[in-house]
Design a protein around this motif. Structure first.
Motif, PDB file in Angstrom:
ATOM      1  N   THR A  48      69.493  61.100  17.728  1.00 19.99           N
ATOM      2  CA  THR A  48      68.761  62.275  17.214  1.00 19.99           C
ATOM      3  C   THR A  48      68.836  62.362  15.694  1.00 19.99           C
ATOM      4  O   THR A  48      68.306  63.300  15.101  1.00 19.99           O
ATOM      5  N   GLY A  49      69.507  61.395  15.078  1.00 21.24           N
ATOM      6  CA  GLY A  49      69.692  61.446  13.636  1.00 21.24           C
ATOM      7  C   GLY A  49      68.547  60.798  12.872  1.00 21.24           C
ATOM      8  O   GLY A  49      67.506  60.423  13.430  1.00 21.24           O
ATOM      9  N   SER A  50      68.731  60.647  11.585  1.00 20.49           N
ATOM     10  CA  SER A  50      67.709  60.074  10.713  1.00 20.49           C
ATOM     11  C   SER A  50      67.636  58.561  10.899  1.00 20.49           C
ATOM     12  O   SER A  50      68.505  57.938  11.526  1.00 20.49           O
ATOM     13  N   ILE A  51      66.585  57.971  10.328  1.00 17.84           N
ATOM     14  CA  ILE A  51      66.452  56.508  10.363  1.00 17.84           C
ATOM     15  C   ILE A  51      67.656  55.856   9.689  1.00 17.84           C
ATOM     16  O   ILE A  51      68.172  54.839  10.158  1.00 17.84           O
ATOM     17  N   ALA A  52      68.111  56.432   8.582  1.00 17.74           N
ATOM     18  CA  ALA A  52      69.261  55.874   7.876  1.00 17.74           C
ATOM     19  C   ALA A  52      70.502  55.892   8.766  1.00 17.74           C
ATOM     20  O   ALA A  52      71.285  54.943   8.782  1.00 17.74           O
ATOM     21  N   THR A  53      70.679  56.972   9.516  1.00 21.69           N
ATOM     22  CA  THR A  53      71.819  57.066  10.434  1.00 21.69           C
ATOM     23  C   THR A  53      71.702  56.007  11.524  1.00 21.69           C
ATOM     24  O   THR A  53      72.675  55.317  11.850  1.00 21.69           O
ATOM     25  N   GLN A  54      70.517  55.860  12.093  1.00 17.80           N
ATOM     26  CA  GLN A  54      70.321  54.876  13.154  1.00 17.80           C
ATOM     27  C   GLN A  54      70.564  53.454  12.641  1.00 17.80           C
ATOM     28  O   GLN A  54      71.131  52.613  13.345  1.00 17.80           O
ATOM     29  N   ASN A  55      70.163  53.192  11.413  1.00 20.21           N
ATOM     30  CA  ASN A  55      70.334  51.857  10.857  1.00 20.21           C
ATOM     31  C   ASN A  55      71.748  51.586  10.372  1.00 20.21           C
ATOM     32  O   ASN A  55      72.052  50.477   9.922  1.00 20.21           O
ATOM     33  N   SER A  56      72.616  52.575  10.458  1.00 18.28           N
ATOM     34  CA  SER A  56      74.025  52.317  10.159  1.00 18.28           C
ATOM     35  C   SER A  56      74.746  51.743  11.369  1.00 18.28           C
ATOM     36  O   SER A  56      75.894  51.328  11.280  1.00 18.28           O
ATOM     37  N   ASP A  61      70.765  49.502  21.672  1.00 17.98           N
ATOM     38  CA  ASP A  61      71.251  49.735  23.034  1.00 17.98           C
ATOM     39  C   ASP A  61      72.287  48.646  23.335  1.00 17.98           C
ATOM     40  O   ASP A  61      72.841  48.067  22.396  1.00 17.98           O
ATOM     41  N   ASN A  62      72.535  48.377  24.598  1.00 19.88           N
ATOM     42  CA  ASN A  62      73.564  47.393  24.925  1.00 19.88           C
ATOM     43  C   ASN A  62      73.123  45.947  24.696  1.00 19.88           C
ATOM     44  O   ASN A  62      73.915  45.025  24.862  1.00 19.88           O
ATOM     45  N   VAL A  63      71.841  45.755  24.340  1.00 26.11           N
ATOM     46  CA  VAL A  63      71.304  44.400  24.162  1.00 26.11           C
ATOM     47  C   VAL A  63      70.696  44.199  22.778  1.00 26.11           C
ATOM     48  O   VAL A  63      70.944  43.185  22.116  1.00 26.11           O
ATOM     49  N   HIS A  64      69.884  45.164  22.341  1.00 24.87           N
ATOM     50  CA  HIS A  64      69.045  44.939  21.168  1.00 24.87           C
ATOM     51  C   HIS A  64      69.673  45.459  19.867  1.00 24.87           C
ATOM     52  O   HIS A  64      70.194  46.582  19.839  1.00 24.87           O
ATOM     53  N   PRO A  65      69.602  44.660  18.788  1.00 28.13           N
ATOM     54  CA  PRO A  65      70.060  45.142  17.478  1.00 28.13           C
ATOM     55  C   PRO A  65      69.126  46.230  16.954  1.00 28.13           C
ATOM     56  O   PRO A  65      67.976  46.363  17.385  1.00 28.13           O
ATOM     57  N   THR A  66      69.627  47.025  16.010  1.00 27.29           N
ATOM     58  CA  THR A  66      68.793  48.037  15.357  1.00 27.29           C
ATOM     59  C   THR A  66      67.821  47.363  14.377  1.00 27.29           C
ATOM     60  O   THR A  66      67.891  46.161  14.118  1.00 27.29           O
ATOM     61  N   THR A  67      66.930  48.165  13.817  1.00 29.64           N
ATOM     62  CA  THR A  67      65.975  47.643  12.831  1.00 29.64           C
ATOM     63  C   THR A  67      66.696  47.008  11.654  1.00 29.64           C
ATOM     64  O   THR A  67      66.297  45.951  11.162  1.00 29.64           O
ATOM     65  N   HIS A  68      67.759  47.642  11.182  1.00 29.46           N
ATOM     66  CA  HIS A  68      68.525  47.093  10.057  1.00 29.46           C
ATOM     67  C   HIS A  68      69.118  45.736  10.421  1.00 29.46           C
ATOM     68  O   HIS A  68      69.079  44.783   9.618  1.00 29.46           O
ATOM     69  N   ALA A  69      69.660  45.616  11.625  1.00 29.40           N
ATOM     70  CA  ALA A  69      70.231  44.339  12.052  1.00 29.40           C
ATOM     71  C   ALA A  69      69.153  43.269  12.179  1.00 29.40           C
ATOM     72  O   ALA A  69      69.356  42.105  11.793  1.00 29.40           O
ATOM     73  N   GLN A  70      67.995  43.654  12.689  1.00 31.93           N
ATOM     74  CA  GLN A  70      66.879  42.702  12.785  1.00 31.93           C
ATOM     75  C   GLN A  70      66.425  42.253  11.381  1.00 31.93           C
ATOM     76  O   GLN A  70      66.064  41.089  11.176  1.00 31.93           O
ATOM     77  N   GLN A  71      66.464  43.171  10.446  1.00 30.81           N
ATOM     78  CA  GLN A  71      66.092  42.830   9.069  1.00 30.81           C
ATOM     79  C   GLN A  71      67.039  41.777   8.496  1.00 30.81           C
ATOM     80  O   GLN A  71      66.603  40.833   7.826  1.00 30.81           O
ATOM     81  N   ILE A  72      68.324  41.927   8.758  1.00 29.98           N
ATOM     82  CA  ILE A  72      69.306  40.956   8.258  1.00 29.98           C
ATOM     83  C   ILE A  72      69.073  39.582   8.881  1.00 29.98           C
ATOM     84  O   ILE A  72      69.107  38.549   8.200  1.00 29.98           O
ATOM     85  N   ILE A  73      68.772  39.564  10.198  1.00 33.18           N
ATOM     86  CA  ILE A  73      68.468  38.296  10.863  1.00 33.18           C
ATOM     87  C   ILE A  73      67.233  37.660  10.215  1.00 33.18           C
ATOM     88  O   ILE A  73      67.194  36.450   9.956  1.00 33.18           O
ATOM     89  N   ALA A  74      66.212  38.472   9.931  1.00 33.02           N
ATOM     90  CA  ALA A  74      64.997  37.963   9.292  1.00 33.02           C
ATOM     91  C   ALA A  74      65.291  37.416   7.896  1.00 33.02           C
ATOM     92  O   ALA A  74      64.733  36.392   7.482  1.00 33.02           O
ATOM     93  N   GLU A  75      66.171  38.092   7.154  1.00 33.46           N
ATOM     94  CA  GLU A  75      66.521  37.613   5.815  1.00 33.46           C
ATOM     95  C   GLU A  75      67.227  36.265   5.877  1.00 33.46           C
ATOM     96  O   GLU A  75      67.008  35.392   5.034  1.00 33.46           O
ATOM     97  N   TYR A  76      68.069  36.076   6.885  1.00 33.44           N
ATOM     98  CA  TYR A  76      68.728  34.784   7.061  1.00 33.44           C
ATOM     99  C   TYR A  76      67.710  33.704   7.425  1.00 33.44           C
ATOM    100  O   TYR A  76      67.802  32.559   6.959  1.00 33.44           O
ATOM    101  N   ALA A  77      66.750  34.053   8.262  1.00 34.04           N
ATOM    102  CA  ALA A  77      65.715  33.079   8.617  1.00 34.04           C
ATOM    103  C   ALA A  77      64.916  32.676   7.380  1.00 34.04           C
ATOM    104  O   ALA A  77      64.662  31.488   7.144  1.00 34.04           O
ATOM    105  N   ALA A  78      64.516  33.663   6.571  1.00 32.28           N
ATOM    106  CA  ALA A  78      63.740  33.369   5.360  1.00 32.28           C
ATOM    107  C   ALA A  78      64.563  32.551   4.377  1.00 32.28           C
ATOM    108  O   ALA A  78      64.053  31.601   3.749  1.00 32.28           O
ATOM    109  N   ALA A  79      65.837  32.895   4.198  1.00 34.45           N
ATOM    110  CA  ALA A  79      66.697  32.172   3.264  1.00 34.45           C
ATOM    111  C   ALA A  79      66.924  30.733   3.734  1.00 34.45           C
ATOM    112  O   ALA A  79      67.016  29.803   2.916  1.00 34.45           O
TER     113      ALA A  79
END
Length: 408
Positions: A48-56, A61-79
């Motif tokens: 129920t919190g803000s996007i910033a809270t959720q991305n902390s 859920d028990n399987v999927h990373p948050t948007t922030h975690a997906q962003q980090i994975i994408a940054e590693y792929a690009a790098a």
């Protein structure tokens, strides 16, 4: 993945997300997380919190990373992609540095051949006509600057570069038909890689050159060896990635030409040349984030270029200074290009080999040069020359060389 690479030749970069997530759990604040144990979806204050809270949170859920975690994975792929695609740049930059030194030697030969900066030859008559027998040895200081671009092609990054070479040299007029010399130089070349990153080359160069004449015919020869110490840098996700490859480059070439004299003060004629450059690097392993560093095997970059064109020169006296302006234009042709390959692997997945290929080069292009040599006294002279390529689809190069000379 390795069998697939061997069977198809496809380059497959394996992103080790398991190792990445374990690192995030071990040091969450480094990656911007405050909770790596609870799922956001099942935590009321998070869902129920803000996007910033959720991305902390690391997991939604028990399987999927948050948007922030997906962003980090994408940054590693690009790098990872950026790191792989930039591996061909260091050897190509070293070849540019070798060409800069070869251009400096050729500018020196042009000055000698056109009758000044040593004043050993006379373009208006038999070569050697103006030489002073009392001054057979000359020492010179030469500085050249070169800059250019290479476009990104396929999976090979482009770059823009600038190179500076400072050289000391000694000429000796062996007889009226032959002048030879040796030069020692330091080069510094810097390249900005497309997509991010830099390559820095610091090298020491040794060159030999000779000008032989017979009547109005002449031949110019040079050979050069360079030791290159490179430093590559690019951005990772957490910190930078650094490589320190080293190797050697060498180049050799020459030209033959003939002078005709339509007037007593002008000399024109054809000139044909051939130049070879080879740049090699030894094995090296990058340092930095272990998920992005690569182990790179030895490599060699080669090119053989032929040229056909013409030159024009004259001599004038201005205020007691003997000037020898000269110009040239040529078509250059790539006879043998960079078809070599070399292998690499990411250090966290060493069992999956990648194969690197140098980009295709332009088959032909133009080369133009313009220079002037000035003889102030029998002992002191100077020269300045500018040269540029044109019509190269993969990028052009411009070089300016100046030298001052004192004869003994």
């Amino acid at each position: 993945m390795q069998l697939l690479h061997q069977g198809t030749g496809a380059n497959i970069i394996v992103l080790n997300t398991e190792a990445l997530l374990n690192r995030v759990v071990a040091d969450p604040s480094l990656y911007g997380f405050s909770n790596v144990t609870n799922a956001c979806l099942y935590t009321v204050s998070c869902v129920t919190g803000s996007i910033a809270t959720q991305n902390s949170y690391l997991f939604w859920d028990n399987v999927h990373p948050t948007t922030h975690a997906q962003q980090i994975i994408a940054e590693y792929a690009a790098a990872s992609l950026q790191g792989f695609e930039s591996l061909t740049v260091p050897a190509r930059v070293n070849a540019n540095a070798a060409e800069s030194f070869a251009g400096l030697l050729n500018a020196r030969l042009d000055a000698l051949q056109n009758g000044a900066s040593g004043a050993s030859y006379d373009i208006n008559g038999v070569n050697g006509g103006t030489a002073d027998p009392a001054h057979k040895v000359a020492m010179f200081l030469s500085v050249t600057g070169q800059f250019g671009t290479r476009k990104t092609e396929g999976f090979d990054s482009g770059y823009n570069y600038r190179s500076a070479v400072t050289a000391l040299g000694v000429d000796m007029r062996v007889n009226e038909h032959l002048t030879a010399g040796v030069s020692l130089a330091y080069n510094n070349t810097h390249a900005n890689v497309s997509g991010g990153g830099t390559v820095q080359d610091n090298g020491v160069d040794v060159g030999l050159y000779a000008l032989a004449t017979s009547g109005d015919a002449y031949a110019k020869l040079y050979a050069a060896w360079d030791h290159d110490n490179d430093k590559t840098q690019r951005n990772g996700v957490i910190g930078g990635i650094t490589g320190k490859p080293s190797g050697t480059s060498w180049s050799a070439g020459g030209a033959v030409g003939l002078k005709f004299h339509p007037t007593t003060t002008i000399a024109v004629g054809p000139e044909f040349g051939l130049g070879y450059t080879q740049s090699g690097l030894g094995n090296y392993t990058e340092t930095g984030d272990a998920l992005l560093t690569q182990s790179v095997n030895s490599q060699s970059y080669k090119q053989l270029v032929a040229s056909a064109g013409g030159t024009i020169a004259t001599s004038v006296s201005l205020g007691g200074v003997a000037l020898a302006p000269h110009a040239g234009a040529a078509a250059e042709f790539l006879l043998a290009g960079p078809n070599q390959r070399f292998s690499s692997a990411f250090t966290d997945v060493p069992g999956v080999t990648l194969t690197n290929s140098y980009p295709h080069q332009t088959g032909s292009w133009g080369l133009f040069n313009l220079g002037v040599s000035a003889t102030f006294t029998q002992r002191f002279s100077a020269s300045l020359e500018a040269a540029t390529t044109a019509f190269k689809s993969d990028g052009n190069d411009t070089q300016v060389t100046g030298n001052v000379l004192w004869r003994f």
